[in-house]
Design a protein around this motif. Structure first.
Motif, PDB file in Angstrom:
ATOM      1  N   LEU A  79      57.676  39.329  19.808  1.00  0.00           N
ATOM      2  CA  LEU A  79      57.397  38.648  21.079  1.00  0.00           C
ATOM      3  C   LEU A  79      55.951  38.210  21.104  1.00  0.00           C
ATOM      4  CD1 LEU A  79      58.118  37.884  24.059  1.00  0.00           C
ATOM      5  CD2 LEU A  79      57.354  40.196  24.684  1.00  0.00           C
ATOM      6  N   VAL A  80      55.719  36.952  21.452  1.00  0.00           N
ATOM      7  CA  VAL A  80      54.373  36.426  21.660  1.00  0.00           C
ATOM      8  C   VAL A  80      54.187  36.210  23.165  1.00  0.00           C
ATOM      9  CG1 VAL A  80      52.790  34.506  21.255  1.00  0.00           C
ATOM     10  CG2 VAL A  80      54.290  35.294  19.409  1.00  0.00           C
ATOM     11  N   ILE A  81      53.157  36.842  23.732  1.00  0.00           N
ATOM     12  CA  ILE A  81      52.884  36.746  25.170  1.00  0.00           C
ATOM     13  C   ILE A  81      51.725  35.787  25.387  1.00  0.00           C
ATOM     14  CG2 ILE A  81      52.212  37.998  27.247  1.00  0.00           C
ATOM     15  CD1 ILE A  81      53.499  40.497  26.067  1.00  0.00           C
ATOM     16  N   LEU A  82      52.019  34.666  26.050  1.00  0.00           N
ATOM     17  CA  LEU A  82      51.015  33.636  26.299  1.00  0.00           C
ATOM     18  C   LEU A  82      50.972  33.254  27.771  1.00  0.00           C
ATOM     19  CD1 LEU A  82      51.470  31.475  23.105  1.00  0.00           C
ATOM     20  CD2 LEU A  82      49.253  32.138  24.036  1.00  0.00           C
ATOM     21  N   THR A  83      51.291  34.200  28.644  1.00  0.00           N
ATOM     22  CA  THR A  83      51.265  33.934  30.077  1.00  0.00           C
ATOM     23  C   THR A  83      49.917  34.352  30.667  1.00  0.00           C
ATOM     24  OG1 THR A  83      52.339  36.088  30.417  1.00  0.00           O
ATOM     25  CG2 THR A  83      53.745  34.136  30.386  1.00  0.00           C
ATOM     26  N   SER A  84      49.479  33.650  31.700  1.00  0.00           N
ATOM     27  CA  SER A  84      48.202  33.954  32.333  1.00  0.00           C
ATOM     28  C   SER A  84      48.176  33.389  33.744  1.00  0.00           C
ATOM     29  CB  SER A  84      47.042  33.361  31.526  1.00  0.00           C
ATOM     30  OG  SER A  84      45.789  33.635  32.136  1.00  0.00           O
ATOM     31  N   ALA A  85      47.537  34.120  34.649  1.00  0.00           N
ATOM     32  CA  ALA A  85      47.307  33.590  35.990  1.00  0.00           C
ATOM     33  C   ALA A  85      46.368  32.389  35.894  1.00  0.00           C
ATOM     34  CB  ALA A  85      46.701  34.658  36.891  1.00  0.00           C
ATOM     35  N   VAL A  86      46.587  31.408  36.764  1.00  0.00           N
ATOM     36  CA  VAL A  86      45.785  30.180  36.727  1.00  0.00           C
ATOM     37  C   VAL A  86      45.126  29.966  38.083  1.00  0.00           C
ATOM     38  CG1 VAL A  86      45.799  27.690  36.348  1.00  0.00           C
ATOM     39  CG2 VAL A  86      47.362  29.152  35.041  1.00  0.00           C
ATOM     40  N   PRO A  87      43.785  30.071  38.168  1.00  0.00           N
ATOM     41  CA  PRO A  87      43.104  29.824  39.443  1.00  0.00           C
ATOM     42  C   PRO A  87      43.131  28.342  39.801  1.00  0.00           C
ATOM     43  CG  PRO A  87      41.498  30.191  37.705  1.00  0.00           C
ATOM     44  CD  PRO A  87      42.843  30.452  37.095  1.00  0.00           C
ATOM     45  N   PHE A 115      44.227  31.929  43.944  1.00  0.00           N
ATOM     46  CA  PHE A 115      45.455  32.072  43.178  1.00  0.00           C
ATOM     47  C   PHE A 115      46.636  31.872  44.117  1.00  0.00           C
ATOM     48  CE2 PHE A 115      42.378  34.493  40.710  1.00  0.00           C
ATOM     49  CZ  PHE A 115      42.626  34.021  39.423  1.00  0.00           C
ATOM     50  N   PRO A 116      47.612  31.052  43.728  1.00  0.00           N
ATOM     51  CA  PRO A 116      48.755  30.814  44.599  1.00  0.00           C
ATOM     52  C   PRO A 116      49.556  32.085  44.814  1.00  0.00           C
ATOM     53  CG  PRO A 116      49.140  29.892  42.420  1.00  0.00           C
ATOM     54  CD  PRO A 116      47.711  30.321  42.458  1.00  0.00           C
ATOM     55  N   GLU A 117      50.325  32.119  45.900  1.00  0.00           N
ATOM     56  CA  GLU A 117      51.144  33.277  46.220  1.00  0.00           C
ATOM     57  C   GLU A 117      52.085  33.589  45.051  1.00  0.00           C
ATOM     58  OE1 GLU A 117      54.240  34.861  49.688  1.00  0.00           O
ATOM     59  OE2 GLU A 117      53.292  32.877  49.829  1.00  0.00           O
ATOM     60  N   GLY A 118      52.116  34.853  44.665  1.00  0.00           N
ATOM     61  CA  GLY A 118      52.937  35.252  43.533  1.00  0.00           C
ATOM     62  C   GLY A 118      52.304  34.990  42.186  1.00  0.00           C
ATOM     63  N   GLY A 119      51.058  34.498  42.178  1.00  0.00           N
ATOM     64  CA  GLY A 119      50.397  34.161  40.923  1.00  0.00           C
ATOM     65  C   GLY A 119      49.068  34.849  40.736  1.00  0.00           C
ATOM     66  N   SER A 120      48.882  36.013  41.360  1.00  0.00           N
ATOM     67  CA  SER A 120      47.604  36.713  41.247  1.00  0.00           C
ATOM     68  C   SER A 120      47.458  37.359  39.875  1.00  0.00           C
ATOM     69  CB  SER A 120      47.505  37.800  42.319  1.00  0.00           C
ATOM     70  OG  SER A 120      48.383  38.878  42.004  1.00  0.00           O
ATOM     71  N   PRO A 121      46.229  37.639  39.448  1.00  0.00           N
ATOM     72  CA  PRO A 121      46.030  38.331  38.174  1.00  0.00           C
ATOM     73  C   PRO A 121      46.717  39.693  38.119  1.00  0.00           C
ATOM     74  CG  PRO A 121      43.982  37.311  38.866  1.00  0.00           C
ATOM     75  CD  PRO A 121      44.943  37.162  40.007  1.00  0.00           C
ATOM     76  N   ARG A 122      46.728  40.406  39.236  1.00  0.00           N
ATOM     77  CA  ARG A 122      47.411  41.706  39.227  1.00  0.00           C
ATOM     78  C   ARG A 122      48.883  41.537  38.828  1.00  0.00           C
ATOM     79  NH1 ARG A 122      47.445  46.749  42.391  1.00  0.00           N
ATOM     80  NH2 ARG A 122      45.780  46.011  43.760  1.00  0.00           N
ATOM     81  N   GLY A 166      35.705  38.951  43.948  1.00  0.00           N
ATOM     82  CA  GLY A 166      35.571  40.232  43.274  1.00  0.00           C
ATOM     83  C   GLY A 166      36.435  41.328  43.835  1.00  0.00           C
ATOM     84  N   ASP A 167      37.253  41.041  44.856  1.00  0.00           N
ATOM     85  CA  ASP A 167      38.108  42.068  45.434  1.00  0.00           C
ATOM     86  C   ASP A 167      39.225  42.443  44.473  1.00  0.00           C
ATOM     87  OD1 ASP A 167      36.631  42.040  47.735  1.00  0.00           O
ATOM     88  OD2 ASP A 167      37.941  40.629  48.774  1.00  0.00           O
ATOM     89  N   VAL A 168      39.460  43.732  44.299  1.00  0.00           N
ATOM     90  CA  VAL A 168      40.520  44.198  43.420  1.00  0.00           C
ATOM     91  C   VAL A 168      41.858  43.680  43.928  1.00  0.00           C
ATOM     92  CG1 VAL A 168      41.721  46.217  42.527  1.00  0.00           C
ATOM     93  CG2 VAL A 168      39.232  46.246  42.770  1.00  0.00           C
ATOM     94  N   GLY A 169      42.638  43.117  43.019  1.00  0.00           N
ATOM     95  CA  GLY A 169      43.950  42.600  43.372  1.00  0.00           C
ATOM     96  C   GLY A 169      43.948  41.116  43.640  1.00  0.00           C
ATOM     97  N   ASP A 170      42.813  40.550  44.001  1.00  0.00           N
ATOM     98  CA  ASP A 170      42.719  39.120  44.263  1.00  0.00           C
ATOM     99  C   ASP A 170      42.103  38.375  43.082  1.00  0.00           C
ATOM    100  OD1 ASP A 170      43.813  39.300  46.822  1.00  0.00           O
ATOM    101  OD2 ASP A 170      41.868  39.799  47.686  1.00  0.00           O
ATOM    102  N   ALA A 171      41.126  39.004  42.450  1.00  0.00           N
ATOM    103  CA  ALA A 171      40.455  38.350  41.329  1.00  0.00           C
ATOM    104  C   ALA A 171      40.472  39.297  40.130  1.00  0.00           C
ATOM    105  CB  ALA A 171      39.028  37.968  41.730  1.00  0.00           C
TER     106      ALA A 171
END
Length: 290
Positions: A79-87, A115-122, A166-171
């Motif tokens: 498996l190659v993982i190439l997914t990432s959140a996009v600001p 980050f759009p809803e459902g697309g956060s880095p967390r 810089g808030d945890v969960g948002d960035a």
């Protein structure tokens, strides 16, 4: 080897799919890619096979879907993982930043991102990457190649502040990526983790590639790398003995600099195999790390 690729419709993922589909060595079966839309699927199919449906396989779905991940990983070897959140940039802040550059007396401003809803880095860079790792392990996948990013040891890296101050969960996009890396290392699966620098839309195979660990390359003046060269390294990691349980940084010189273009990626991985990434870093992260 049957390889599944998430983020197959992205700019780097589509190159990986094409390299796997066009490989002439006989090492790879037609690849299987996960895409989010029919449009992306059509693009990947056309890029890989030009109408020959036997050269690639496309699964339409989302990485948040257990069913899609189960279908993707069924019967594959790697498996190659190439997914990432996009600001996403805030339009008003983009205009303000542009105006501040035009007016000589104005204080320079940087654009704000979200980050759009459902697309956060967390979610995207940690929770759903772990879901991909877990799905691979349940399906009996033997090898996982994860494309992360340089800067993951730096709490104060600019990318960690994008989207939430810089808030945890948002960035903290790089710190969530780091947490997913740690989950992969702890999974017991054979892994390769690639940390590319800034991604360039340039032709691959034209530059000398540089490898390092612990973001040491960020101290120099070569901090970027063509997507096509990242894709070449990803494909090489799938079969190279030197890439077993390997985690490394990747950048490139400018075209024509150094010792010339890196043509032997296996040799590059062999050079990187003696490097050891320090997963005790970063210390005191605002994102809770293992």
């Amino acid at each position: 080897m049957k390889v599944a690729v998430t983020g197959a419709g992205g700019r780097t993922g589509s190159i990986v799919m094409k390299l796997l589909a066009s490989d002439a060595s006989g090492a790879f079966a037609p690849p299987r890619g996960l895409v989010r839309s029919t449009k992306s699927g059509d693009k990947v199919r056309n890029l890989c096979d030009g109408g020959d449906a036997n050269l690639c396989d496309v699964v339409e779905g989302d990485i948040s879907s257990a069913d899609a991940l189960r279908t993707l990983c069924d019967g594959v070897d790697a498996l190659v993982i190439l997914t990432s959140a996009v600001p996403k940039p805030k339009i008003g802040s983009m205009i303000a930043a542009l105006v501040s550059k035009i007016l000589p007396w104005a204080e320079n401003k940087r654009p704000d991102f979200y980050f759009p809803e459902g697309g956060s880095p967390r979610e995207v860079d940690y929770e759903w990457q772990v879901a991909q790792i877990d799905a691979a392990k349940r399906a009996g996948v033997k090898k996982v190649v994860l494309v992360s990013s340089m800067g993951v040891t730096q709490i104060d890296n600019f990318l960690n502040t994008m989207g939430g101050g810089g808030d945890v969960g948002d960035a903290n996009i790089l710190l969530w990526k780091r947490k997913a890396e740690m989950a992969l290392v702890a999974s017991g699966l054979d892994y390769s983790i690639v940390h590319p620098g800034g991604l360039l839309n340039k032709e691959g195979g034209k530059r000398e590639l540089l490898v390092g660990v612990n973001d040491e390359l960020l101290a120099g003046d070569r901090r970027s790398v063509p997507r096509a060269d990242v894709a070449r390294c990803v494909v090489a990691c799938l079969t190279s003995p030197s890439a077993k349980n390997l985690s490394f940084d990747l950048a490139s010189r400018e075209e024509g600099e150094g010792g010339g273009a890196t043509t032997d990626v296996d040799a590059l991985l062999e050079a990187a195999s003696g490097m050891t990434y320090d997963y005790s870093l970063p210390m005191n992260s605002p994102v809770p790390l293992p």
